[in-house]
Design a protein around this motif. Structure first.
Motif, mmCIF file in Angstrom:
data_model
loop_
_atom_site.group_PDB
_atom_site.id
_atom_site.type_symbol
_atom_site.label_atom_id
_atom_site.label_comp_id
_atom_site.label_asym_id
_atom_site.label_seq_id
_atom_site.Cartn_x
_atom_site.Cartn_y
_atom_site.Cartn_z
ATOM 1 N N PRO A 152 0.812 -1.231 0.000
ATOM 2 C CA PRO A 152 0.000 0.000 0.000
ATOM 3 C C PRO A 152 0.839 1.272 0.000
ATOM 4 O O PRO A 152 0.482 2.271 -0.648
ATOM 5 C CB PRO A 152 -0.820 -0.123 1.290
ATOM 6 N N LYS A 153 1.967 1.299 0.710
ATOM 7 C CA LYS A 153 2.817 2.492 0.793
ATOM 8 C C LYS A 153 3.269 2.930 -0.602
ATOM 9 O O LYS A 153 3.323 4.132 -0.907
ATOM 10 C CB LYS A 153 4.022 2.194 1.678
ATOM 11 N N LEU B 159 1.686 2.435 -3.478
ATOM 12 C CA LEU B 159 0.543 3.010 -4.187
ATOM 13 C C LEU B 159 0.248 4.426 -3.701
ATOM 14 O O LEU B 159 -0.129 5.307 -4.495
ATOM 15 C CB LEU B 159 -0.686 2.106 -4.007
ATOM 16 N N TYR B 160 0.388 4.664 -2.383
ATOM 17 C CA TYR B 160 0.186 6.014 -1.850
ATOM 18 C C TYR B 160 1.153 7.009 -2.489
ATOM 19 O O TYR B 160 0.775 8.098 -2.925
ATOM 20 C CB TYR B 160 0.369 6.022 -0.333
ATOM 21 N N PHE B 161 2.450 6.644 -2.518
ATOM 22 C CA PHE B 161 3.454 7.549 -3.088
ATOM 23 C C PHE B 161 3.190 7.840 -4.556
ATOM 24 O O PHE B 161 3.289 8.985 -5.014
ATOM 25 C CB PHE B 161 4.861 6.950 -2.913
ATOM 26 N N GLY C 238 0.315 7.665 -6.163
ATOM 27 C CA GLY C 238 -0.883 8.502 -6.273
ATOM 28 C C GLY C 238 -0.593 9.966 -5.970
ATOM 29 O O GLY C 238 -1.068 10.871 -6.687
ATOM 30 N N ILE C 239 0.194 10.229 -4.920
ATOM 31 C CA ILE C 239 0.527 11.613 -4.555
ATOM 32 C C ILE C 239 1.354 12.282 -5.654
ATOM 33 O O ILE C 239 1.113 13.442 -6.029
ATOM 34 C CB ILE C 239 1.281 11.632 -3.208
ATOM 35 N N ILE D 1 -4.318 6.086 -4.902
ATOM 36 C CA ILE D 1 -4.457 6.247 -3.444
ATOM 37 C C ILE D 1 -5.587 5.373 -2.916
ATOM 38 O O ILE D 1 -5.441 4.684 -1.892
ATOM 39 C CB ILE D 1 -4.713 7.726 -3.103
ATOM 40 N N SER E 155 -6.735 2.649 -4.348
ATOM 41 C CA SER E 155 -6.288 1.251 -4.486
ATOM 42 C C SER E 155 -5.363 0.859 -3.336
ATOM 43 O O SER E 155 -5.437 -0.256 -2.810
ATOM 44 C CB SER E 155 -5.567 1.058 -5.823
ATOM 45 N N GLY E 156 -4.482 1.788 -2.926
ATOM 46 C CA GLY E 156 -3.609 1.508 -1.786
ATOM 47 C C GLY E 156 -4.388 1.289 -0.513
ATOM 48 O O GLY E 156 -4.069 0.398 0.281
ATOM 49 N N ARG E 157 -5.448 2.115 -0.316
ATOM 50 C CA ARG E 157 -6.258 1.945 0.898
ATOM 51 C C ARG E 157 -6.995 0.609 0.868
ATOM 52 O O ARG E 157 -7.081 -0.089 1.891
ATOM 53 C CB ARG E 157 -7.263 3.102 0.988
ATOM 54 N N ALA F 282 -4.498 -2.131 1.639
ATOM 55 C CA ALA F 282 -4.164 -2.182 3.067
ATOM 56 C C ALA F 282 -5.260 -2.893 3.850
ATOM 57 O O ALA F 282 -4.988 -3.714 4.740
ATOM 58 C CB ALA F 282 -3.952 -0.765 3.601
#
Length: 678
Positions: free
Chosen positions: A268-269, A271-273, A275-276, A300, A302-304, A307
């Motif tokens: 997930p981390k 995907l967050y990066f 997305g940002i 973002i 998808s990362g959530r 997780a």
């Protein structure tokens, strides 16, 4: 013949037919469509196969498909040059893929050739070469790991054979792939050359034979040639991609799709990066803000979701583990596994674990393998699997040896020390911790690493801890090897003998003797340390005498006499006079008079007082030989040997009893005493 065999044969033959016989355009369309379908089938097969060996014939597939593709190129060339009508598939590919523009078609075709030849083929060739080399280099280590697992009982003989076969198949597969990649590379080069020939030949045919102007000929035949090149190079590109996928698969037992998605989007981390970063690019740069912000939000979210999925899977795994533990408690105890008894066990305290741990440099497992090999060469029988396990109930430096679940011997070592033994002629003593050598109970001392060199220079015999344990285990196995020989082991020996001497085995088993009776004879031999490697002589002797008696003790004596050369070489060195003890003829007669014959066999009924006198006399004479530094050997007449051995074996385990018929005529003996009851 099977239908599959006929289909493969027709596929290969059709390629060679196309080399010679012109085929119509409609049939060429069918073959080209089939070639595209076959390329996609191979691609998806390589993507989703769970183990590379499931496609062990892939190198052969490459060869067949390459030949078939070249045959299609030749057939298309014939139609292009002869009639200018190579069929619907080639025409559509030439016009549609190139957008009806000659320049675009040529550029796309060149790009495909460059991608296939310089990127995919080059990389696949290098990976296949390195994989083949590493696979071959790793074979010895993998074989040793299998032997170690086999000797510790972690796997069975069947599993060990399956693993060895798999290693061999993998080595053969990657070696074949290293060469098969050259087919694909050569196909790409051949396709490029054929394309150039088609363009030049087509222009020549159009101008010279059909009266076309040069521009018209170039336009028509170049489009057809590009179509032919595309329709053959696209399947070739797919198969090149399939080759690259197969040789670059990291896991040999992995599902390609699920593993790839999990590894790429499973954190997930990450995907967050992503997305940002995408959202920021949409905000702070002139890029399409709606597109990049929306795509950033998708990553973002998808990362959530990922997780949450991971957390749910972790909770479910914990619940499943708890449920399994509870179910195990609720179930009745499964005692079937507890009923199995290991033939040989070596248990040791936690202080000895480093000696058995390969990762810590321990070589005890390798020594166990050598023990089994040594016993097989020395006694001609297979030692059962030796189970090694740690036992926290033992002292840290203690080890015990069990035979069929019962402790028969034990020892204790100091891990960072060496055992030094005085062979008898050392004049200067060395300081150390007094102890006893566990195998033969000889006095010894423990010394440190720093004292080792000095002890050896003084004449001490210095042994490291793994050698102490290995020697002790070897002596225990020698002592109990007769008990460890099972009927199944004997049956295996019979089966091996049947491969080379079927007539002998058919005569002996089961017509004259059963497996159990042969087992008793072999056990009698092993009990006195006589090798049974010469199984041919043993079986021939049994076949000769089984018709007159089925008494396994008497048959054992006949077998020993047949093996007198081996027995003489074992106990009586050549060109040397051997000191022995003989028996009083009166005692021999007394023993024979005390033998009672029953249906179950013969046994000795010697008077207890006389038995006591005989044992005392044996002790006195054995002491004489030991004082001379000689082996305790007693020579008897053949008819008395086995009864006298039984009489003394409980008192003198290492006593060697040999009859006159078991000694070669050239052996020189010297009698130093006589066992008597007088």
């Amino acid at each position: 013949m099977k239908k599959a065999d006929i289909s493969i044969a027709l596929f290969v033959v059709s390629a060679f037919v196309m080399f010679i016989v012109p085929i119509p355009a409609w049939l060429l369309d069918i073959f080209l469509a089939f070639n595209i379908a076959l390329a996609f089938t191979i691609l998806f097969g390589c993507m989703f196969v769970k183990e590379v060996l499931d496609l062990s014939f892939f190198p052969t597939m490459l060869l067949f498909t390459t030949i078939f593709r070249i045959a299609l190129n030749i057939s298309a060339t014939k139609l292009i040059l002869s009639s200018g009508d190579p069929g619907n598939v080639i025409v559509v590919f030439g016009n549609f893929v190139g957008g009806g523009d000659l320049v675009i078609g040529v550029i796309i075709f060149i790009i495909l050739i460059l991608i296939q030849f310089m990127v995919i083929n080059k990389g696949s060739e290098r990976v296949a070469e390195v994989t083949a080399r590493f696979t071959l280099d790793a074979m010895p280590g993998k074989q040793m790991a299998i032997d170690a697992d086999l000797n510790t009982g972690a796997i069975t003989d069947v599993e060990a054979k399956r693993r060895r076969d798999k290693i061999q198949e993998e080595a053969s597969f990657f070696g074949s792939m290293d060469g098969a990649v050259k087919y694909v590379k050569g196909d790409a080069i051949a396709g490029l050359i054929i394309t150039v020939i088609n363009i030049v030949g087509g222009i020549a045919m159009g101008v010279l034979r059909q009266g076309m102007d040069v521009g018209g000929a170039i336009d028509k035949y170049t489009i057809l040639t590009i179509g032919d090149g595309l329709v053959s190079q696209i399947p070739s590109l797919l198969i090149s991609l399939s080759t690259g996928i197969l040789v670059t698969k990291g896991s040999k037992d992995a599902d390609f799709g699920s593993v790839l998605i999990r590894q790429l989007f499973g954190v997930p981390k990450v995907l967050y990066f992503v997305g940002i970063i995408l959202a920021l690019l949409g905000v702070v740069t002139p890029l399409n803000d709606i597109l990049f912000i929306m795509m950033g939000l998708v990553f973002i979210v998808s990362g959530r979701v990922m997780a949450g999925t991971i957390e749910t899977a972790k909770i479910e795994a914990e619940v499943d583990l708890d449920e399994m533990a509870a179910e195990e408690i609720r179930q009745p105890e499964n005692v079937s596994s507890l009923l199995q008894v290991d033939p040989i066990e070596l248990e040791f305290g936690y202080g000895i674990i480093p000696l058995a741990d390969v990762n810590q440099g321990g070589d005890l497992l390798d020594r166990v393998v050598m023990i089994r090999r040594q016993i097989a060469l020395e006694l001609g029988t297979v030692v059962p699997i030796i189970r090694l396990r740690d036992n926290i109930q033992l002292n840290p430096n203690q080890y015990i040896i069990k035979i069929k679940g019962v402790q028969v011997s034990e020892g204790e070592i100091l891990f960072d020390h060496y055992m030094a033994m005085n062979p008898g002629y050392v004049e200067e003593e060395i300081t150390g911790i007094p102890t006893f050598e566990p195998s033969f109970h000889l006095p010894a001392i423990w010394i440190t690493e720093g004292q080792r060199e000095r002890a050896e220079s003084l004449g001490y015999t210095v042994v490291d801890p793994p050698s102490i344990i290995a020697t002790h285990l070897t002596e225990v196995i020698r002592q109990y090897i007769s008990e460890l020989l099972t009927r199944q082991d004997v049956q295996n020996l019979v089966n091996n003998m049947k491969e080379t001497n079927p007539s002998l085995v058919e005569e002996l088993v089961p017509k004259q003797l059963g497996v159990g009776e042969i087992q008793k004879v072999l056990q009698n031999m092993l009990k006195e340390g006589i090798s049974i490697r010469d199984l041919l002589t043993i079986f021939e002797t049994l076949a000769d005498y089984a018709s007159t008696t089925r008494d396994t003790d008497i048959l054992t004596e006949y077998v020993r006499q047949s093996l007198k050369r081996a027995i003489s070489s074992k106990y009586f060195p050549a060109n040397e006079t051997t000191s022995v003890v003989t028996m009083d003829p009166k005692l021999e007669q007394e023993i024979m008079n005390s033998v009672k014959q029953t249906e179950q066999g013969a046994y000795l009924t010697l008077d207890p007082e006389k038995t006591k006198t005989v044992i005392k006399s044996v002790g006195d004479e054995v002491q004489k030989l030991e004082n001379l530094g000689k082996n305790p050997i007693i020579i008897t007449s053949p008819i008395v040997r086995m009864y006298f051995k039984r009489l003394t074996e409980d008192y003198y385990r290492d006593l060697i009893v040999v009859s006159y018929n078991e000694i070669e005529s050239n052996v020189e003996l010297q009698s130093v005493g006589m066992v008597t009851i007088a």
